[in-house]
Design an enzyme around this catalytic site. Sequence first.
Site, mmCIF file in Angstrom:
data_model
loop_
_atom_site.group_PDB
_atom_site.id
_atom_site.type_symbol
_atom_site.label_atom_id
_atom_site.label_comp_id
_atom_site.label_asym_id
_atom_site.label_seq_id
_atom_site.Cartn_x
_atom_site.Cartn_y
_atom_site.Cartn_z
ATOM 1 N N THR A 179 5.818 5.562 -3.306
ATOM 2 C CA THR A 179 5.744 5.595 -4.767
ATOM 3 C C THR A 179 5.558 7.019 -5.280
ATOM 4 O OG1 THR A 179 4.245 5.025 -6.585
ATOM 5 C CG2 THR A 179 3.292 4.977 -4.402
ATOM 6 N N ASP A 180 5.991 7.244 -6.519
ATOM 7 C CA ASP A 180 5.759 8.556 -7.147
ATOM 8 C C ASP A 180 4.266 8.808 -7.385
ATOM 9 O OD1 ASP A 180 5.388 6.734 -9.239
ATOM 10 O OD2 ASP A 180 6.836 7.664 -10.595
ATOM 11 N N GLU A 181 3.453 7.742 -7.302
ATOM 12 C CA GLU A 181 2.027 7.904 -7.610
ATOM 13 C C GLU A 181 1.313 8.769 -6.579
ATOM 14 O OE1 GLU A 181 0.108 4.433 -9.226
ATOM 15 O OE2 GLU A 181 2.028 3.590 -9.832
ATOM 16 N N TYR A 191 -5.155 3.118 -4.715
ATOM 17 C CA TYR A 191 -3.799 2.656 -4.362
ATOM 18 C C TYR A 191 -2.939 3.847 -3.948
ATOM 19 C CZ TYR A 191 1.146 1.598 -5.244
ATOM 20 O OH TYR A 191 2.516 1.508 -5.145
ATOM 21 N N LYS A 208 -1.221 4.869 -0.254
ATOM 22 C CA LYS A 208 0.217 5.066 -0.034
ATOM 23 C C LYS A 208 0.492 6.475 0.503
ATOM 24 C CE LYS A 208 3.156 2.549 -0.956
ATOM 25 N NZ LYS A 208 3.793 1.416 -0.204
#
Length: 350
Positions: free
Chosen positions: A133-135, A158, A162
Site C-alpha cells: 500500500t501507499d500508506e 496497519y 505492511k
Amino acid sequence: MKQDRTTGGMKVLITGGAGFIGSNFVRHILVAHASWEVVNLDKLTYAGNLANLKDVEQDPRYSFIEGDIADGDIVGRLMARGVDVVVNFAAESHVDRSIEDPSPFIDTNVRGTQVLLESVRKHHVTRFVQVSTDEVYGTLGQEGKFSEDSPLAPNSPYAASKAAADLLCRSYFHTYGLPVMVTRCSNNYGPHQYPEKLIPLVVTNAMEGKPIPVYGKGLNVRDWIFVEEHCRAIDAIIAQGRPGETYNIGADCERANIEIVYAILDIMGKPRSLVQFVSDRPGHDWRYALDTIKLNREIGWQPVYSLNAHLERTVRWYMDNEEWWRPLKSVDYYEYYERTYGRRRCQKTG
Ligand code: NAD
Ligand code: TYD
C-alpha cells in the site's frame, strides 16, 4: 516466465481471495487467463466473505481453502502441490482497527507474510507478488508525490505492519534470491468492499439514513483507483515485472474526503446534512499521492477508468446489492461502530 505444467497454464495461489480486492482479482484472473488455475487461501476473518465469489465457485479452475497464511503446515501442503505464482492479498486492512488493536496486524501482515516467503523458499515458485500500500510511505503535505524511492515512514500500526512485510520481501530477494515483487497501490474503491471503509460506509449509512462520520474537517486527501484497475496492474506486473522491484499503482486521482462524500450523496440524491464531522483519527495521514511513472515506463500500464463514471457505478452496486452488505453491518459492524464512533461523536468538532 515459465509457462506451467501440462495445461500450458499456470497455477496461482491467491491469499485473501475472499476479501475486497482479492475476490476481484480471483475473478479477473479466471476471465483474463482461460488456462490458469486459481487456489484461494483465506482465513475468513470478519472481512472474508465467500459471497464475494458466488459467481465463480463452480468454476473447475477455482478452488477455495480455508486457512491462515501464518499456518506453515497449511501453506507448506499447498505449495507442495505445485504453485507457479503467489499473490499475497491476505491482511488485516483497516487503519481504525489497527489503532484499536495492532496485534492481529502483526500476526497476519508480518508473520503471515514471512511464513509465505519461507514456504516459497522451499518450493519452486516463479513469482511472489506482495500486495502492499501507499500508506507505507507515510504522509505528504500539499505538494509532491511518493515514488518507489521515497523513504518508508508508516504512521499507523496497519501501515507499519505492511512496511515490515515489504522489507521482509526485500530481504528474501536479496538473501535467498526469491522472485519477489512488491506493489504499492493507492486507495481502492469498487464492489465488495467491506462497509467499514469510507466509500461503502457512506453509501450504506446514507441508505439507512444514519449519520456519516467524517474525520476532522474532511480535508485529508486520498488518491483513488477503481479496484479492477488495480487487478489489471497486478496481472501486468506478474507478466512483466522484474524480481526485486517495487511498483507503485495509482490512477492519479486525488480527492479530499469531503469531496468524495458529497459526490456520493449527490449521486444518491441524499442530503448533505447526513454528514457529521467527528474528531480526527489519531495519526491521520494528511495526503497520499503516487507517482506511477515506473509502472508506465517499465510495464506500459496506465489507468483507463474515470472516477466520475466508476464512483457512480460503485455507488449503484451497493444500492442494488443490499442483501450483500446488510448482514455484514448487523453482525459485526454496529458493535465496532458504536465502540469507535460512539466515542468520537461525543467529541464532535463541528
Ligand atoms: P480486506 O480486508 O477486504 O480482505 C482481506 C482478506 O484477507 C479477507 O478475505 C480476510 O479473510 C483475509 N485474511 C485476513 N487475515 C488472513 C490470514 N491470516 N490468512 C488468510 N487470509 C486472511 O482487504 P482488501 O481491501 O481487499 O486489501 C487486500 C490487500 O490489498 C491487503 O494486503 C491490503 O493491505 C492491500 N491494499 C488495500 C488497499 C485498499 O484500498 N483496500 C489499497 C492498497 C493495498
Ligand atoms: P479508509 O477508507 O479507512 O482508508 P485509509 O484510511 O486506508 O485511507 O479512509 C479513507 C479516508 O476517509 C481517510 O482519510 C479516513 C477517512 N474516513 C472518514 O472520514 N470517515 C470514516 O468513517 C472512515 C472509515 C474514513
